[in-house]
Design a protein around this motif. Sequence first.
Motif, PDB file in Angstrom:
ATOM      1  N   ARG A  59       0.772  -1.178   0.012  1.00  0.00           N
ATOM      2  CA  ARG A  59       0.103  -0.020   0.137  1.00  0.00           C
ATOM      3  C   ARG A  59       0.794   1.093   0.042  1.00  0.00           C
ATOM      4  NH1 ARG A  59      -5.545   0.895   0.407  1.00  0.00           N
ATOM      5  NH2 ARG A  59      -5.660  -1.196   0.224  1.00  0.00           N
ATOM      6  N   HIS A  63       0.353   0.389  -4.323  1.00  0.00           N
ATOM      7  CA  HIS A  63      -0.238  -0.444  -4.931  1.00  0.00           C
ATOM      8  C   HIS A  63      -1.958  -0.625  -4.238  1.00  0.00           C
ATOM      9  CE1 HIS A  63      -1.467  -4.489  -6.971  1.00  0.00           C
ATOM     10  NE2 HIS A  63      -1.782  -5.160  -5.618  1.00  0.00           N
ATOM     11  N   THR A  64      -2.922  -0.730  -5.259  1.00  0.00           N
ATOM     12  CA  THR A  64      -4.493  -0.715  -4.711  1.00  0.00           C
ATOM     13  C   THR A  64      -5.014  -2.018  -4.656  1.00  0.00           C
ATOM     14  OG1 THR A  64      -4.557   1.366  -5.778  1.00  0.00           O
ATOM     15  CG2 THR A  64      -6.415   0.609  -5.184  1.00  0.00           C
TER      16      THR A  64
END
Length: 86
Positions: A59, A63-64
């Motif tokens: 995160r 990165h989602t």
Amino acid sequence: PPPGIEAPAIVKGLKAEFAATVAGGQGPLKGRIFRVAHLGYYDAIDLLGVLGALEVTLRRLGHTFAAGSGVAAAQSAYLARTGDRG
């Protein structure tokens, strides 16, 4: 690692924030993968902990994803293997 995130950044992030040591790839996989490994004894709590730390690190690197999804998958696998007593 997910697209757009370099494996060495994950290794560095885990070490810096959580003092978690994971290894990078070797040979043709250098820079492309990271390895969760341990010399000696490890158990479910070690794995669940490093997965939680990995989620935070991913995160922070942009990165989602649905927070907790990796840990939840590991918990489900653990319960399936050991018997869900709940």
